[in-house]
Scaffold this active site. Structure first.
Site, mmCIF file in Angstrom:
data_model
loop_
_atom_site.group_PDB
_atom_site.id
_atom_site.type_symbol
_atom_site.label_atom_id
_atom_site.label_comp_id
_atom_site.label_asym_id
_atom_site.label_seq_id
_atom_site.Cartn_x
_atom_site.Cartn_y
_atom_site.Cartn_z
ATOM 1 N N TYR A 176 1.445 -4.099 6.151
ATOM 2 C CA TYR A 176 2.729 -3.462 5.869
ATOM 3 C C TYR A 176 3.801 -3.870 6.878
ATOM 4 O O TYR A 176 4.981 -3.749 6.609
ATOM 5 C CB TYR A 176 2.603 -1.935 5.866
ATOM 6 C CG TYR A 176 1.883 -1.378 4.655
ATOM 7 C CD1 TYR A 176 1.427 -2.212 3.645
ATOM 8 C CD2 TYR A 176 1.676 -0.017 4.520
ATOM 9 C CE1 TYR A 176 0.771 -1.713 2.539
ATOM 10 C CE2 TYR A 176 1.020 0.500 3.416
ATOM 11 C CZ TYR A 176 0.571 -0.349 2.426
ATOM 12 O OH TYR A 176 -0.076 0.163 1.332
ATOM 13 N N LYS A 182 -12.795 -4.389 4.919
ATOM 14 C CA LYS A 182 -13.182 -5.384 3.910
ATOM 15 C C LYS A 182 -13.691 -6.598 4.683
ATOM 16 O O LYS A 182 -13.219 -7.727 4.528
ATOM 17 C CB LYS A 182 -11.950 -5.706 3.040
ATOM 18 C CG LYS A 182 -12.229 -6.549 1.834
ATOM 19 C CD LYS A 182 -12.963 -5.832 0.719
ATOM 20 C CE LYS A 182 -13.319 -6.800 -0.393
ATOM 21 N NZ LYS A 182 -14.285 -6.241 -1.359
ATOM 22 N N ASP A 241 -13.903 -1.230 -1.266
ATOM 23 C CA ASP A 241 -14.160 -1.067 -2.704
ATOM 24 C C ASP A 241 -15.273 -0.053 -2.934
ATOM 25 O O ASP A 241 -15.188 0.808 -3.821
ATOM 26 C CB ASP A 241 -14.469 -2.414 -3.369
ATOM 27 C CG ASP A 241 -15.400 -3.291 -2.548
ATOM 28 O OD1 ASP A 241 -15.586 -3.018 -1.346
ATOM 29 O OD2 ASP A 241 -15.966 -4.251 -3.105
#
Ligand code: NAD
Length: 355
Positions: free
Chosen positions: A139, A190, A222
């Site tokens: 971000y 991840k 996930d």
């Protein structure tokens, strides 16, 4: 002295913050030294000073121990140029105060278990804390933008990165919170695909050595998204980066089914913090005395716990909210037949009475 900057903002902000202020005033009546000073933010800041974060507001926030914020945003501001939009006020105050740790509890009250879209047995007794890093990650990473490739095709791109100090400080906050809870922390990343995540995992594992009492686990994002709706009660504290936390905290909040009940805290390195409900300014119901003020009142409880280290007062406020729910009092958003529907101000009064 507890010095609190109060920023009601837009839409339902002023109504719900007024109820939280009632709670603070009641505590002050009991002898707590509380000082509240009001200022504008968001659209209200734009209206008052042509700036969603007027300089005076930032100065007040920086000079205070804690900030209580309602919400920002409204249809009338949607056409303003981006730097003038209400949400810029939020982003800038977070940055201006160095708030890097965002805490969002997902807690299911026994009285509201039917509000969840999941089966009651999956969420009954649920109590998770999601800790999201708030100032780094993709971000804020540079470079970013839209560029033209040598073959003439246009490409959008962003940059994900985390520095060691950024991971370390938020990990310490996470372990600190886990120590005060059930001593379980799941770090979500991840790492099977992203180098940033591999590094994140390495540093979190290192920091964990300083907290041998906390059981640390790691999970891919996930899988975490799946586990949150499959068996959410397996989690105690979830620690994750900015983008994964953005998504997972919204997912987890919906396990409770009631957006009007969810508080949040954003902390700096000294536990100074900004406290606000998770919901927005709800312009569709603003000014009608029907908004649920409990998320804002519960944000005050978090303020007492994290900034002022007054666990006793935090529990007193949370206990009062429970009592009001047990009494069958409900605002429209959490109403079920057989309960008593009341307005925003009446809910604030009921909590004060239950204190
Ligand atoms: P929202 O959270 O304001 O509203 C979503 C829905 O939930 C609406 O139907 C609303 O009536 C309801 N709702 C929200 N809070 C409630 C409460 N306390 N009691 C009862 N019902 C409640 O989200 P949105 O509609 O997507 O956004 C509205 C405005 O809020 C936009 O301008 C948006 O940018 C802004 N926003 C601000 C924040 C913030 O200040 N932190 C967060 C999200 C959205």
């Amino acid at each position: 002295m507890m010095k609190i900057a109060v920023l009601p903002g837009d839409g339902i902000g002023p109504e719900i913050v007024a109820q939280a202020a009632k709670v603070l005033e009641a505590l002050r009546g009991d002898g707590l030294k509380i000082e509240m000073e009001y200022a504008h933010i968001g659209g209200a800041g734009y209206d008052a000073a042509q700036d969603p974060l007027p300089e005076a507001t930032l100065k007040l926030a920086q000079a205070s121990d804690a900030v209580l914020l309602g919400a920002v945003g409204g249809y009338q501001y949607d056409t303003l140029p981006r730097p003038m939009r209400p949400e810029q006020g939020l982003l800038r105050i977070r940055k201006g105060l160095g708030l890097f740790a965002n805490l969002r509890p997902a807690l299911v009250y026994p009285e509201l278990v039917n509000a969840s879209s999941l089966k009651p047995e999956l969420v009954s007794g649920l109590d998770i804390m999601i800790l999201r890093e708030l100032t780094g990650d993709i971000y804020f990473g540079q470079p970013r933008g839209i560029r033209e490739l040598p073959n003439g095709e246009r490409q959008g791109f962003d940059t994900m990165h985390y520095s060691e100090s950024e991971v370390r400080r938020v990990a310490h906050v996470g372990f600190g919170i886990a120590m005060k809870r059930n001593k379980k922390m799941c770090s979500v990343d991840k790492a099977n695909v992203l180098d940033t995540s591999m590094f994140w995992r390495e540093i979190v594992t290192e920091v964990a050595k300083e907290y041998p009492a906390v059981e640390l686990s790691h999970m891919y994002v996930d899988n975490a998204a799946m586990q949150l709706v499959r068996a959410p009660k397996q989690f105690d504290v979830i620690l994750t980066g900015n983008i994964f936390g953005d998504i997972l905290s919204d997912e987890a909040s919906m396990l409770t089914g009631s957006i009007g009940m969810l508080p949040s805290a954003s902390l700096d390195a000294d536990n100074k913090g900004l406290y606000e409900p998770c919901h927005g300014s709800a312009p569709d119901i603003a000014g009608k005395d029907i908004a649920n003020p409990l998320a804002t009142i519960l944000s005050v409880a978090m303020m007492m716990r994290y900034t002022f280290a007054r666990e006793d007062i935090a529990q007193r406020i949370e206990g009062a909210v429970r009592k009001v729910l047990q009494q069958g009092l409900r605002t429209g958003d959490i109403y079920e037949s057989g309960m008593q529907k009341i307005g925003t101000a009446a809910m604030g009064d009921a909590v004060v009475a239950a204190l």
